[in-house]
Design a protein around this motif. Structure first.
Motif, PDB file in Angstrom:
ATOM      1  N   THR A   4       1.105  -1.039   0.102  1.00  0.00           N
ATOM      2  CA  THR A   4      -0.042   0.034  -0.015  1.00  0.00           C
ATOM      3  C   THR A   4       0.750   1.038  -0.380  1.00  0.00           C
ATOM      4  O   THR A   4       1.789   1.343   1.120  1.00  0.00           O
ATOM      5  CB  THR A   4      -1.286  -0.126   1.096  1.00  0.00           C
ATOM      6  N   GLY A   5       0.544   2.036  -1.373  1.00  0.00           N
ATOM      7  CA  GLY A   5       1.804   3.539  -1.179  1.00  0.00           C
ATOM      8  C   GLY A   5       2.451   3.366  -2.026  1.00  0.00           C
ATOM      9  O   GLY A   5       3.608   4.257  -1.733  1.00  0.00           O
ATOM     10  N   ARG A   6       2.836   2.141  -1.982  1.00  0.00           N
ATOM     11  CA  ARG A   6       4.856   2.595  -2.534  1.00  0.00           C
ATOM     12  C   ARG A   6       4.483   1.940  -3.892  1.00  0.00           C
ATOM     13  O   ARG A   6       4.049   1.698  -4.359  1.00  0.00           O
ATOM     14  CB  ARG A   6       5.078   0.701  -1.849  1.00  0.00           C
ATOM     15  N   GLN A  11      -0.648  -5.579 -12.469  1.00  0.00           N
ATOM     16  CA  GLN A  11      -2.183  -6.539 -11.677  1.00  0.00           C
ATOM     17  C   GLN A  11      -1.184  -6.947 -10.912  1.00  0.00           C
ATOM     18  O   GLN A  11      -2.743  -5.996  -9.416  1.00  0.00           O
ATOM     19  CB  GLN A  11      -2.462  -6.826 -12.784  1.00  0.00           C
ATOM     20  N   ARG A  12      -0.766  -7.095 -10.252  1.00  0.00           N
ATOM     21  CA  ARG A  12      -0.399  -7.811  -8.840  1.00  0.00           C
ATOM     22  C   ARG A  12      -0.152  -7.035  -8.126  1.00  0.00           C
ATOM     23  O   ARG A  12      -0.350  -7.219  -6.461  1.00  0.00           O
ATOM     24  CB  ARG A  12       0.574  -9.281  -8.929  1.00  0.00           C
ATOM     25  N   LEU A  13       1.003  -6.300  -8.479  1.00  0.00           N
ATOM     26  CA  LEU A  13       1.169  -5.505  -7.713  1.00  0.00           C
ATOM     27  C   LEU A  13       0.296  -3.916  -6.950  1.00  0.00           C
ATOM     28  O   LEU A  13       0.253  -3.928  -5.874  1.00  0.00           O
ATOM     29  CB  LEU A  13       2.822  -4.621  -8.328  1.00  0.00           C
ATOM     30  N   THR A  14      -1.097  -4.022  -7.840  1.00  0.00           N
ATOM     31  CA  THR A  14      -1.878  -3.017  -7.738  1.00  0.00           C
ATOM     32  C   THR A  14      -2.688  -3.546  -6.754  1.00  0.00           C
ATOM     33  O   THR A  14      -3.334  -3.164  -5.529  1.00  0.00           O
ATOM     34  CB  THR A  14      -2.164  -2.535  -9.379  1.00  0.00           C
ATOM     35  N   ALA A  15      -2.837  -5.255  -7.117  1.00  0.00           N
ATOM     36  CA  ALA A  15      -4.367  -5.159  -6.332  1.00  0.00           C
ATOM     37  C   ALA A  15      -3.310  -5.586  -4.613  1.00  0.00           C
ATOM     38  O   ALA A  15      -4.244  -5.810  -3.884  1.00  0.00           O
ATOM     39  CB  ALA A  15      -4.653  -6.695  -6.763  1.00  0.00           C
ATOM     40  N   GLU A  16      -2.383  -5.593  -4.344  1.00  0.00           N
ATOM     41  CA  GLU A  16      -2.182  -6.077  -2.999  1.00  0.00           C
ATOM     42  C   GLU A  16      -1.184  -3.937  -2.780  1.00  0.00           C
ATOM     43  O   GLU A  16      -0.838  -3.563  -1.598  1.00  0.00           O
ATOM     44  CB  GLU A  16      -0.076  -6.069  -3.275  1.00  0.00           C
ATOM     45  N   GLY A  17      -1.553  -2.579  -3.556  1.00  0.00           N
ATOM     46  CA  GLY A  17      -1.428  -1.590  -3.625  1.00  0.00           C
ATOM     47  C   GLY A  17      -0.322  -0.437  -3.373  1.00  0.00           C
ATOM     48  O   GLY A  17      -0.472   0.542  -3.423  1.00  0.00           O
ATOM     49  N   ALA A  30       3.712 -13.563 -11.037  1.00  0.00           N
ATOM     50  CA  ALA A  30       3.506 -12.143 -10.051  1.00  0.00           C
ATOM     51  C   ALA A  30       3.315 -11.417  -8.645  1.00  0.00           C
ATOM     52  O   ALA A  30       4.368 -11.333  -8.524  1.00  0.00           O
ATOM     53  CB  ALA A  30       1.909 -12.250 -10.803  1.00  0.00           C
ATOM     54  N   ALA A  31       3.275 -13.420  -8.190  1.00  0.00           N
ATOM     55  CA  ALA A  31       3.319 -13.797  -6.894  1.00  0.00           C
ATOM     56  C   ALA A  31       4.437 -13.151  -6.431  1.00  0.00           C
ATOM     57  O   ALA A  31       4.416 -12.597  -5.175  1.00  0.00           O
ATOM     58  CB  ALA A  31       2.234 -14.925  -6.643  1.00  0.00           C
ATOM     59  N   THR A  32       5.099 -13.894  -6.940  1.00  0.00           N
ATOM     60  CA  THR A  32       7.047 -14.144  -6.374  1.00  0.00           C
ATOM     61  C   THR A  32       7.759 -13.031  -6.493  1.00  0.00           C
ATOM     62  O   THR A  32       7.823 -12.259  -5.181  1.00  0.00           O
ATOM     63  CB  THR A  32       7.229 -14.968  -7.579  1.00  0.00           C
ATOM     64  N   VAL A  33       7.249 -12.395  -7.850  1.00  0.00           N
ATOM     65  CA  VAL A  33       7.737 -10.609  -7.385  1.00  0.00           C
ATOM     66  C   VAL A  33       6.761 -10.233  -6.414  1.00  0.00           C
ATOM     67  O   VAL A  33       7.948  -8.444  -5.567  1.00  0.00           O
ATOM     68  CB  VAL A  33       6.954  -9.746  -8.792  1.00  0.00           C
ATOM     69  N   ALA A  34       5.550 -10.129  -6.366  1.00  0.00           N
ATOM     70  CA  ALA A  34       4.678  -9.392  -5.238  1.00  0.00           C
ATOM     71  C   ALA A  34       5.515  -9.681  -3.645  1.00  0.00           C
ATOM     72  O   ALA A  34       5.632  -8.746  -2.988  1.00  0.00           O
ATOM     73  CB  ALA A  34       3.265  -9.396  -4.737  1.00  0.00           C
ATOM     74  N   TYR A  35       5.685 -11.050  -3.469  1.00  0.00           N
ATOM     75  CA  TYR A  35       6.558 -11.010  -2.001  1.00  0.00           C
ATOM     76  C   TYR A  35       7.570 -10.473  -1.992  1.00  0.00           C
ATOM     77  O   TYR A  35       7.847 -10.029  -1.112  1.00  0.00           O
ATOM     78  CB  TYR A  35       6.485 -13.107  -2.398  1.00  0.00           C
ATOM     79  N   LEU A  36       8.808 -11.019  -3.145  1.00  0.00           N
ATOM     80  CA  LEU A  36      10.128 -10.268  -2.625  1.00  0.00           C
ATOM     81  C   LEU A  36       9.480  -8.406  -2.902  1.00  0.00           C
ATOM     82  O   LEU A  36      10.578  -7.827  -2.136  1.00  0.00           O
ATOM     83  CB  LEU A  36      11.217 -10.857  -4.209  1.00  0.00           C
ATOM     84  N   ALA A  37       9.172  -8.077  -2.982  1.00  0.00           N
ATOM     85  CA  ALA A  37       8.963  -6.500  -3.354  1.00  0.00           C
ATOM     86  C   ALA A  37       8.725  -6.274  -1.681  1.00  0.00           C
ATOM     87  O   ALA A  37       8.555  -5.281  -1.258  1.00  0.00           O
ATOM     88  CB  ALA A  37       7.333  -6.264  -4.094  1.00  0.00           C
ATOM     89  N   SER A  38       7.465  -7.101  -0.988  1.00  0.00           N
ATOM     90  CA  SER A  38       6.588  -6.458   0.110  1.00  0.00           C
ATOM     91  C   SER A  38       8.371  -7.181   1.651  1.00  0.00           C
ATOM     92  O   SER A  38       9.421  -7.824   1.335  1.00  0.00           O
ATOM     93  CB  SER A  38       5.707  -7.785   0.437  1.00  0.00           C
ATOM     94  N   ASP A  39       7.508  -6.535   2.482  1.00  0.00           N
ATOM     95  CA  ASP A  39       8.111  -7.016   3.871  1.00  0.00           C
ATOM     96  C   ASP A  39       8.432  -8.506   4.104  1.00  0.00           C
ATOM     97  O   ASP A  39       9.156  -8.610   5.295  1.00  0.00           O
ATOM     98  CB  ASP A  39       7.650  -6.099   5.038  1.00  0.00           C
ATOM     99  N   ASP A  40       7.688  -9.181   3.805  1.00  0.00           N
ATOM    100  CA  ASP A  40       7.198 -10.346   4.117  1.00  0.00           C
ATOM    101  C   ASP A  40       8.767 -11.400   3.511  1.00  0.00           C
ATOM    102  O   ASP A  40       8.910 -12.110   4.304  1.00  0.00           O
ATOM    103  CB  ASP A  40       6.398 -11.127   3.503  1.00  0.00           C
ATOM    104  N   ALA A  41       9.415 -10.201   2.767  1.00  0.00           N
ATOM    105  CA  ALA A  41      10.916 -10.846   1.777  1.00  0.00           C
ATOM    106  C   ALA A  41      11.739  -9.721   2.753  1.00  0.00           C
ATOM    107  O   ALA A  41      13.438  -9.993   2.240  1.00  0.00           O
ATOM    108  CB  ALA A  41      10.355 -11.405   0.493  1.00  0.00           C
TER     109      ALA A  41
END
Length: 258
Positions: free
Chosen positions: A13-15, A32-38, A225-236
């Motif tokens: 969100t907001g990134r 689409q996936r990064l947008t869905a995650e904010g 796309a889900a793997t990119v979102a994971y690596l982009a997030s603080d979960d990684a």
């Protein structure tokens, strides 16, 4: 293909998330996936495209254009949090190193390695200037970079091996800065181009190729796309300088019986 399935959280969100190499199925799916995650997605590509809330046209092999593209993103949105380096490509004239012309060699190296380097060079400083410094860079590599292949496109494989090493070096160099750098060791992802290629070689050749794929299928755009979102997030948050496999186990296989 719609990759904007509901997620358990809006981790981004907001990134501000820049996709360098945004045109095409993979760029669109990741957007689409990064947008869905904010995330607030910006797309950059040499080809005209409509990916992202800001869609920029730039030659990612040209330093002045890459510099200006990232400066514009920062001017307009105030920050850069995620960079997904998706630019690249293959050339049918890229074959054995003993046969490939200097022109093709330089073209393939530029498309796959120089684009990644320039994006890192001109995007990461904006991450480092944040308060506090923070960011995630995801580069696009290939499982071929860690293997020898009899039919390899050798400039492509050499470029992707260099992307992997650049990722390790930057990840270690920046490890205490707040900026993480990782790469994907991509296997075959089900894009329209890949499906068309397999359709063109015929069912017998396609079946033969699948005997070397332990899972017997392509990876999906959603999985990538889900793997990119994971690596982009603080979960990684504890993942850096890593080459992340998304290749269905191909490098670990010999030949799998059909």
């Amino acid at each position: 293909m719609d990759t904007s399935k509901p997620t358990t959280s809006r981790r981004l969100t907001g990134r501000v998330c820049v996709i360098a190499g945004a045109a095409g199925a993979i760029g669109e799916a990741v957007a689409q996936r990064l947008t869905a995650e904010g995330g607030i997605v910006v797309g950059i590509d040499l080809k005209p495209h409509e990916t992202g809330v800001v869609s920029l046209i730039a030659d990612l092999t040209a330093e002045d254009e890459v510099r200006e593209a990232y400066a514009r993103v920062h001017r307009e949105l105030g920050r850069i949090d995620v960079i997904y380096n998706n630019a690249g490509g293959v050339d049918l004239a890229d074959r054995s190193a003993l046969e490939t012309s200097p022109e093709i060699w330089n073209k393939v190296i530029a498309a796959n390695l120089t684009t990644t380097w320039l994006s890192c060079k001109h995007g990461i400083p904006f991450m480092l200037s944040g308060e506090p410094p923070k960011g995630s860079v995801i580069n696009t590599g290939s499982f071929l970079a860690g293997m020898g292949a009899a039919s390899a496109q050798m400039a492509f494989s050499a470029a992707k091996a260099a992307v992997a090493q650049l990722t390790r070096d930057l990840g270690v160099n920046l490890a205490r800065s707040g900026v993480r750098v990782n790469a994907l060791a991509l296997g075959p992802i089900e894009t329209p181009q890949l499906k068309a290629m397999f359709a063109g070689i015929g069912p017998e050749q396609a079946a033969l190729r699948f005997t070397h794929m332990p899972m017997g299928c392509f990876g999906t755009l959603e999985e990538l796309a889900a793997t990119v979102a994971y690596l982009a997030s603080d979960d990684a948050g504890f993942v850096t300088a890593s080459i992340f496999p998304i290749n269905g186990g191909i490098p670990g296989a010999f030949t799998v019986a059909p």
